[in-house]
Each structure stands twice: as structure tokens, then as C-alpha cells.
Design a protein around this motif. Structure first.
Motif, short mmCIF file in Angstrom:
data_model
loop_
_atom_site.label_atom_id
_atom_site.label_comp_id
_atom_site.label_asym_id
_atom_site.label_seq_id
_atom_site.Cartn_x
_atom_site.Cartn_y
_atom_site.Cartn_z
N SER A 43 0.85 -1.19 0.00
CA SER A 43 0.00 0.00 0.00
C SER A 43 0.88 1.24 0.00
O SER A 43 1.78 1.36 0.83
CB SER A 43 -0.89 -0.01 1.24
OG SER A 43 -1.65 1.17 1.30
N PRO A 44 0.63 2.15 -0.91
CA PRO A 44 1.42 3.40 -0.94
C PRO A 44 0.96 4.33 0.20
O PRO A 44 0.17 5.25 -0.01
CB PRO A 44 1.12 3.98 -2.31
CG PRO A 44 -0.24 3.45 -2.65
CD PRO A 44 -0.33 2.09 -2.00
N ILE A 45 1.44 4.06 1.40
CA ILE A 45 0.93 4.74 2.60
C ILE A 45 1.14 6.25 2.54
O ILE A 45 0.26 7.02 2.93
CB ILE A 45 1.54 4.13 3.88
CG1 ILE A 45 0.79 4.66 5.10
CG2 ILE A 45 3.02 4.38 3.97
CD1 ILE A 45 1.04 3.87 6.35
N TRP A 46 2.27 6.72 2.06
CA TRP A 46 2.53 8.16 2.02
C TRP A 46 1.60 8.86 1.02
O TRP A 46 1.10 9.94 1.29
CB TRP A 46 4.00 8.44 1.72
CG TRP A 46 4.87 8.01 2.86
CD1 TRP A 46 5.66 6.90 2.90
CD2 TRP A 46 4.98 8.63 4.13
NE1 TRP A 46 6.27 6.79 4.12
CE2 TRP A 46 5.87 7.86 4.90
CE3 TRP A 46 4.43 9.75 4.71
CZ2 TRP A 46 6.23 8.18 6.20
CZ3 TRP A 46 4.78 10.08 6.02
CH2 TRP A 46 5.66 9.31 6.75
N LYS A 47 1.37 8.22 -0.10
CA LYS A 47 0.45 8.76 -1.10
C LYS A 47 -0.97 8.80 -0.53
O LYS A 47 -1.69 9.80 -0.67
CB LYS A 47 0.48 7.92 -2.37
CG LYS A 47 -0.52 8.36 -3.43
CD LYS A 47 -0.54 7.39 -4.59
CE LYS A 47 -1.72 7.70 -5.48
NZ LYS A 47 -2.08 6.58 -6.32
N ASN A 48 -1.38 7.71 0.13
CA ASN A 48 -2.72 7.66 0.72
C ASN A 48 -2.90 8.73 1.79
O ASN A 48 -3.96 9.36 1.87
CB ASN A 48 -2.99 6.28 1.31
CG ASN A 48 -3.11 5.22 0.25
OD1 ASN A 48 -3.26 5.51 -0.93
ND2 ASN A 48 -3.03 3.96 0.66
N MET A 49 -1.89 8.91 2.63
CA MET A 49 -1.99 9.93 3.68
C MET A 49 -2.07 11.33 3.08
O MET A 49 -2.85 12.17 3.54
CB MET A 49 -0.82 9.83 4.65
CG MET A 49 -0.91 8.65 5.57
SD MET A 49 0.27 8.65 6.93
CE MET A 49 1.84 8.87 6.14
N LEU A 50 -1.28 11.59 2.05
CA LEU A 50 -1.30 12.89 1.41
C LEU A 50 -2.66 13.17 0.76
O LEU A 50 -3.23 14.26 0.94
CB LEU A 50 -0.18 13.00 0.37
CG LEU A 50 -0.12 14.33 -0.39
CD1 LEU A 50 0.22 15.47 0.56
CD2 LEU A 50 0.90 14.24 -1.51
N LEU A 51 -3.20 12.18 0.04
CA LEU A 51 -4.51 12.36 -0.58
C LEU A 51 -5.60 12.55 0.46
O LEU A 51 -6.49 13.40 0.29
CB LEU A 51 -4.84 11.18 -1.48
CG LEU A 51 -4.08 11.11 -2.80
CD1 LEU A 51 -4.36 9.80 -3.52
CD2 LEU A 51 -4.44 12.29 -3.68
N ALA A 52 -5.56 11.78 1.54
CA ALA A 52 -6.55 11.93 2.61
C ALA A 52 -6.46 13.32 3.23
O ALA A 52 -7.48 13.98 3.48
CB ALA A 52 -6.35 10.86 3.68
#
Length: 144
Positions: free
Chosen positions: A17-26
């Protein structure tokens, strides 16, 4: 198959899971929803409503927009892209009530919409009410 073998197998099959991308988008989408809410609130204040009335009107508009976008299948598309960013409390809660209502409409208004509307949001409402009663009792018994 042993537990360690299964763990290795599951880890090999699970996509990263691209966690940093997901956190940024959220963060960006959740922040955008909150910014839109603040703009709506400022609009109502500029139209002469006091702070309480503007907040109430803003909540109503955000709930309406959330349900409208849920009905148009736009909220779910945004949620697939933004993930947790769409769970901003008022819009996410409105979506959680509207989605099952729309999904189970074919089963009728009583057994479909009425019975299934709070499938997701029902526990949140129940625990919110129970915890507020407990907090009120604690306040009443120990702080008065």
C-alpha cells in the motif's frame, strides 16, 4: 500449512500500500472538504447570519451536498481516490446513512430503506448516545 508458512504466503500475495500517497490524498481531500465548509460558513456570515445560525446552515448544506453526491455516485468515486479524506465527520456520516438507503431501496421503503439505512451509522449513533449519557451521569454525580 504452519502459521509461519501462511504468514509468508500472505505477505507475498498482499500488494504493498502506498501509505505516504494515501496519507497525502486523505489530508488534501479532507482539508478541501473542510475548506469548502468554511467558505460556506463565511458566505452565510456575510449574508447576515450570526455564528450559530451560519454553522447550522453550513451543516445543512454539507449534509445535502454529501447526500446529493452519494446519489450521483460521485462521493464513492472520490472515496476510492481519496480514501480516509472523505470521512470528514458530517459528510462521511451523511454518506454512511445515504448509501445503504439507496442500495436497499429495491427492497421497499419499510424493509429496505427503513431497516437498512442505519446499518453502518447505527452503531455510531448508539455508542454516541450511550457515551454521552455516561459522561453526563459522571458529570452529574461527581462534578456537581
Amino acid at each position: 500449512m504452519k502459521q509461519t508458512d501462511y504468514t509468508k504466503y500472505a505477505e507475498a500475495r498482499t500488494p504493498n500500500s502506498p501509505i505516504w500517497k494515501n496519507m497525502l490524498l486523505a489530508f488534501l481531500v479532507g482539508g478541501a472538504i473542510c475548506t469548502i465548509g468554511q467558505l460556506i460558513n463565511n458566505f452565510f456570515k456575510c449574508r447576515g447570519l450570526d455564528a450559530t445560525e451560519a454553522s447550522t446552515a453550513t451543516s445543512i448544506v454539507l449534509i445535502f451536498l454529501s447526500i446529493l453526491f452519494t446519489g450521483l455516485d460521485l462521493y464513492d468515486r472520490l472515496a476510492k481516490y481519496a480514501g480516509a479524506g472523505t470521512i470528514v465527520p458530517i459528510t462521511g456520516f451523511a454518506n454512511a446513512v445515504a448509501s445503504p438507503a439507496i442500495e436497499f431501496k429495491s427492497e421497499g421503503y419499510i424493509l429496505g430503506v427503513g431497516a437498512k439505512m442505519f446499518v453502518v451509522a447505527g452503531p455510531v449513533i448508539t455508542y454516541g448516545i450511550v457515551s454521552s449519557v455516561v459522561a453526563g451521569l459522571i458529570y452529574y454525580l461527581f462534578l456537581l
